[in-house]
Design a protein around this motif. Structure first.
Motif, short mmCIF file in Angstrom:
data_model
loop_
_atom_site.label_atom_id
_atom_site.label_comp_id
_atom_site.label_asym_id
_atom_site.label_seq_id
_atom_site.Cartn_x
_atom_site.Cartn_y
_atom_site.Cartn_z
N SER A 17 -11.11 10.04 11.44
CA SER A 17 -10.38 8.77 11.27
C SER A 17 -9.54 8.79 9.99
N ILE A 18 -10.04 9.40 8.93
CA ILE A 18 -9.28 9.52 7.69
C ILE A 18 -8.06 10.41 7.91
N ALA A 19 -8.25 11.51 8.63
CA ALA A 19 -7.13 12.40 8.93
C ALA A 19 -6.07 11.68 9.77
N LEU A 20 -6.52 10.89 10.75
CA LEU A 20 -5.58 10.14 11.59
C LEU A 20 -4.80 9.11 10.77
N VAL A 21 -5.48 8.34 9.94
CA VAL A 21 -4.81 7.35 9.11
C VAL A 21 -3.86 8.03 8.13
N GLY A 22 -4.28 9.13 7.53
CA GLY A 22 -3.41 9.88 6.62
C GLY A 22 -2.16 10.40 7.31
N TRP A 23 -2.35 10.94 8.52
CA TRP A 23 -1.21 11.44 9.28
C TRP A 23 -0.25 10.30 9.66
N LEU A 24 -0.81 9.18 10.13
CA LEU A 24 0.03 8.03 10.49
C LEU A 24 0.79 7.49 9.27
N ALA A 25 0.11 7.39 8.15
CA ALA A 25 0.76 6.89 6.94
C ALA A 25 1.88 7.84 6.50
N HIS A 26 1.63 9.14 6.63
CA HIS A 26 2.66 10.12 6.28
C HIS A 26 3.86 10.02 7.23
N ARG A 27 3.58 9.89 8.53
CA ARG A 27 4.66 9.76 9.52
C ARG A 27 5.46 8.48 9.30
N MET A 28 4.81 7.42 8.85
CA MET A 28 5.50 6.16 8.60
C MET A 28 6.20 6.16 7.24
N ASP A 29 5.97 7.21 6.46
CA ASP A 29 6.57 7.38 5.14
C ASP A 29 6.22 6.21 4.21
N ILE A 30 4.93 5.84 4.21
CA ILE A 30 4.49 4.74 3.35
C ILE A 30 3.56 5.21 2.23
N VAL A 31 3.35 6.51 2.13
CA VAL A 31 2.49 7.04 1.09
C VAL A 31 3.37 7.48 -0.06
N ASP A 32 3.52 6.60 -1.06
CA ASP A 32 4.35 6.90 -2.22
C ASP A 32 3.82 6.14 -3.43
N SER A 33 4.51 6.24 -4.54
CA SER A 33 4.04 5.59 -5.76
C SER A 33 4.04 4.07 -5.65
N GLU A 34 4.88 3.51 -4.77
CA GLU A 34 4.90 2.06 -4.60
C GLU A 34 3.65 1.58 -3.87
N ALA A 35 3.18 2.38 -2.93
CA ALA A 35 1.97 2.01 -2.18
C ALA A 35 0.71 2.20 -3.02
N GLN A 36 0.77 3.10 -4.00
CA GLN A 36 -0.36 3.35 -4.90
C GLN A 36 0.15 3.28 -6.33
N PRO A 37 0.38 2.08 -6.86
CA PRO A 37 1.01 1.96 -8.17
C PRO A 37 0.11 2.32 -9.35
N LEU A 38 -1.20 2.34 -9.16
CA LEU A 38 -2.09 2.67 -10.26
C LEU A 38 -2.43 4.15 -10.23
N ARG A 39 -2.34 4.79 -11.37
CA ARG A 39 -2.77 6.17 -11.49
C ARG A 39 -4.29 6.19 -11.57
N PRO A 40 -4.90 7.18 -10.93
CA PRO A 40 -6.36 7.28 -11.05
C PRO A 40 -6.75 7.55 -12.51
N SER A 41 -7.60 6.73 -13.06
CA SER A 41 -8.06 6.92 -14.44
C SER A 41 -9.34 6.13 -14.61
N LEU A 42 -9.91 6.24 -15.78
CA LEU A 42 -11.12 5.49 -16.08
C LEU A 42 -10.82 4.05 -16.49
N ALA A 43 -9.54 3.71 -16.64
CA ALA A 43 -9.17 2.37 -17.07
C ALA A 43 -9.60 1.31 -16.05
N ALA A 44 -9.41 1.57 -14.77
CA ALA A 44 -9.74 0.57 -13.75
C ALA A 44 -11.25 0.30 -13.68
N PRO A 45 -12.11 1.31 -13.59
CA PRO A 45 -13.56 1.00 -13.58
C PRO A 45 -14.01 0.28 -14.85
N ARG A 46 -13.46 0.67 -16.01
CA ARG A 46 -13.80 -0.03 -17.25
C ARG A 46 -13.38 -1.49 -17.17
#
Length: 157
Positions: A33-62
């Motif tokens: 299911s993760i592979a399917l969602v990833g493939w669909l998101a890639h085909r729809m061209d919605i996986v970019d910095s706008e869709a994921q504006p936060l960089r992974p870091s320790l700031a969010a859990p803190r």
């Protein structure tokens, strides 16, 4: 591609957290299911910095831990207020400064205010957020800027 990997990781963690079942068949369904969602998101061209504006870091859990503590402190304060027989409330509305914050940071700030018992973000305007508080002193605490300082620490692309 980096955003797609982070999307897959977040989906996997979310799926594992909600599932609670770790049998080989269910894990295989999760991977599929993760592979399917990833493939669909890639085909729809919605996986970019706008869709994921936060960089992974320790700031969010803190930030989440800090916010959880603030929510607990406010909940105790509101409970004391409600259980006191004379009901010592002094409701007020005020504008809190949100200048220099990105739209994502403004939304995070407003949601943090709303999550904290006794306060409610009413509207986000250019450079400010209208806030209703159960007690006027809660507005004074917001004006000290602890929440906005924590929001500014979150990394944004």
């Amino acid at each position: 591609m980096n955003h797609a990997l982070w999307l897959a990781l977040v989906l996997a963690l979310f799926w594992l957290g909600l599932s609670g079942h770790y049998t080989p068949l269910l894990l295989a369904f999760g991977v599929a299911s993760i592979a399917l969602v990833g493939w669909l998101a890639h085909r729809m061209d919605i996986v970019d910095s706008e869709a994921q504006p936060l960089r992974p870091s320790l700031a969010a859990p803190r930030y989440w831990l800090w916010l959880a503590g603030q929510i607990l402190i406010s909940a105790v304060s509101v409970a004391k207020c409600v259980w006191t027989l004379r009901l010592p409330i002094d409701p007020a509305v005020a504008e809190m400064k949100a200048e220099g914050l990105s739209p994502l940071q403004q939304a995070t700030y407003a949601n943090s205010i709303t999550l904290t018992p006794g306060t409610l973000a009413l509207a986000i305007r250019r450079g400010s957020i209208a806030v209703h508080a159960l007690n006027r002193r809660d507005l004074e605490e917001l004006r000290k800027g602890a929440i906005v300082a924590q929001v500014r620490k979150l990394e944004v692309n």
